[in-house]
Every structure is written in C-alpha cells, then in structure tokens.
Design a protein around this motif. Structure first.
Motif, short mmCIF file in Angstrom:
data_model
loop_
_atom_site.label_atom_id
_atom_site.label_comp_id
_atom_site.label_asym_id
_atom_site.label_seq_id
_atom_site.Cartn_x
_atom_site.Cartn_y
_atom_site.Cartn_z
N GLU A 54 0.84 -1.21 0.00
CA GLU A 54 0.00 0.00 0.00
C GLU A 54 0.87 1.26 0.00
O GLU A 54 0.60 2.22 -0.72
N LEU A 55 1.92 1.24 0.81
CA LEU A 55 2.84 2.38 0.86
C LEU A 55 3.55 2.57 -0.48
O LEU A 55 3.81 3.69 -0.90
N THR A 56 3.86 1.45 -1.14
CA THR A 56 4.50 1.53 -2.45
C THR A 56 3.60 2.28 -3.42
O THR A 56 4.07 3.15 -4.18
N ASP A 57 2.32 1.96 -3.40
CA ASP A 57 1.37 2.66 -4.27
C ASP A 57 1.37 4.16 -3.97
O ASP A 57 1.39 4.98 -4.89
N GLU A 58 1.37 4.49 -2.68
CA GLU A 58 1.38 5.90 -2.29
C GLU A 58 2.66 6.59 -2.76
O GLU A 58 2.61 7.72 -3.28
N LEU A 59 3.80 5.93 -2.57
CA LEU A 59 5.07 6.51 -3.01
C LEU A 59 5.09 6.71 -4.53
O LEU A 59 5.55 7.75 -5.01
N CYS A 60 4.60 5.72 -5.26
CA CYS A 60 4.58 5.83 -6.72
C CYS A 60 3.69 6.98 -7.17
O CYS A 60 4.07 7.75 -8.06
N ARG A 61 2.51 7.10 -6.58
CA ARG A 61 1.61 8.21 -6.94
C ARG A 61 2.26 9.56 -6.65
O ARG A 61 2.17 10.49 -7.45
N GLU A 62 2.93 9.66 -5.51
CA GLU A 62 3.59 10.91 -5.15
C GLU A 62 4.73 11.23 -6.13
O GLU A 62 4.91 12.37 -6.53
N ARG A 66 4.98 14.49 -8.63
CA ARG A 66 6.13 15.40 -8.67
C ARG A 66 6.88 15.33 -9.99
O ARG A 66 7.76 16.14 -10.25
N GLY A 67 6.57 14.34 -10.81
CA GLY A 67 7.28 14.17 -12.08
C GLY A 67 8.66 13.56 -11.92
O GLY A 67 9.53 13.74 -12.77
N ASP A 68 8.87 12.81 -10.85
CA ASP A 68 10.16 12.18 -10.56
C ASP A 68 10.18 10.77 -11.14
O ASP A 68 9.84 9.79 -10.47
N ALA A 69 10.58 10.66 -12.40
CA ALA A 69 10.55 9.39 -13.12
C ALA A 69 11.52 8.36 -12.53
O ALA A 69 11.21 7.16 -12.48
N LEU A 70 12.68 8.80 -12.08
CA LEU A 70 13.65 7.87 -11.50
C LEU A 70 13.12 7.23 -10.22
O LEU A 70 13.22 6.02 -10.04
N ALA A 71 12.57 8.05 -9.34
CA ALA A 71 12.02 7.51 -8.09
C ALA A 71 10.85 6.58 -8.40
O ALA A 71 10.73 5.50 -7.82
N PHE A 72 10.00 6.98 -9.35
CA PHE A 72 8.86 6.15 -9.73
C PHE A 72 9.32 4.78 -10.23
O PHE A 72 8.80 3.75 -9.80
N ALA A 73 10.30 4.76 -11.11
CA ALA A 73 10.79 3.50 -11.66
C ALA A 73 11.38 2.61 -10.57
O ALA A 73 11.13 1.39 -10.54
N ARG A 74 12.14 3.19 -9.68
CA ARG A 74 12.75 2.42 -8.60
C ARG A 74 11.68 1.86 -7.66
O ARG A 74 11.72 0.71 -7.25
N GLN A 75 10.70 2.68 -7.33
CA GLN A 75 9.63 2.24 -6.44
C GLN A 75 8.79 1.15 -7.09
O GLN A 75 8.38 0.19 -6.42
N CYS A 76 8.52 1.29 -8.37
CA CYS A 76 7.78 0.24 -9.09
C CYS A 76 8.54 -1.08 -9.08
O CYS A 76 7.95 -2.14 -8.84
N ALA A 77 9.84 -1.02 -9.31
CA ALA A 77 10.65 -2.24 -9.31
C ALA A 77 10.64 -2.89 -7.92
O ALA A 77 10.47 -4.11 -7.80
N CYS A 78 10.80 -2.09 -6.88
CA CYS A 78 10.78 -2.62 -5.51
C CYS A 78 9.41 -3.23 -5.20
O CYS A 78 9.32 -4.31 -4.61
N GLY A 79 8.36 -2.54 -5.59
CA GLY A 79 7.01 -3.04 -5.35
C GLY A 79 6.75 -4.34 -6.08
O GLY A 79 6.11 -5.25 -5.53
N ALA A 80 7.24 -4.45 -7.31
CA ALA A 80 7.05 -5.68 -8.08
C ALA A 80 7.77 -6.85 -7.41
O ALA A 80 7.23 -7.96 -7.33
N GLU A 81 8.99 -6.61 -6.93
CA GLU A 81 9.73 -7.67 -6.23
C GLU A 81 9.00 -8.09 -4.95
O GLU A 81 8.91 -9.29 -4.65
#
Length: 94
Positions: A54-62, A66-81
C-alpha cells in the motif's frame, strides 16, 4: 521456505523500498514495518508486506505527481519484487 529465509527476504525487500522512498512519513513507516518483520512472528509477515505494498502505491503516486521518473521506476521495481515475494511465499492472494 524456512521461516528465517522469509524474514530475511522480507527485511531486504523492505529496506530496498525504504531506500527508494522520498516521503519522510512513508520511509519512517517502512522502517517500522521492516523492524516488525525482523522481530515479530512470521505470521505477521503477510500483513506487514500488504501494508508495504500500500505504501508503495502511495510513493509511486507521489513520485508521479512530482514528475520524478527515476524515483517512480525504482519504487515500481521494488514493489514488483515485494509482490512477487508475497505471492511465492503465499503471504497474499494473487
């Protein structure tokens, strides 16, 4: 899978997710969840992992907001794992 493996893997995945966080409140909660996974009973891993997802979803949305593609990609990868781990360890429903 042994209980120690489950605890260790959950800890590593939560630490990676915590490191990817950009929101101080979310990273504090992820640190708390990691400690709970490391010190609590194995029966708590499922609820801990689901809250982390759930927190991963929140981090990704945030990050998207903010338009932070690098953070989004990293968070998505962590969430998928983390999601894959939950499914393989039967900690969550598909």
């Amino acid at each position: 899978m042994t209980q120690q493996y489950l605890i260790g893997e959950a800890s590593v995945l939560l630490a990676e997710l915590e490191a990817s966080g950009t929101d101080p409140d979310a990273t504090r909660e992820l640190a708390r969840l990691r400690r709970e996974a490391e010190t609590g009973p194995v029966s708590r891993l499922g609820p801990v992992a689901l809250r982390a997802l759930e927190l991963t979803d929140e981090l990704c949305r945030e990050s998207l907001r903010r338009g932070d593609a690098l953070a989004f990609a990293r968070q998505c990868a962590c969430g998928a794992e983390l999601r894959e781990f939950c499914l393989c360890a039967q900690l969550a429903d598909p």
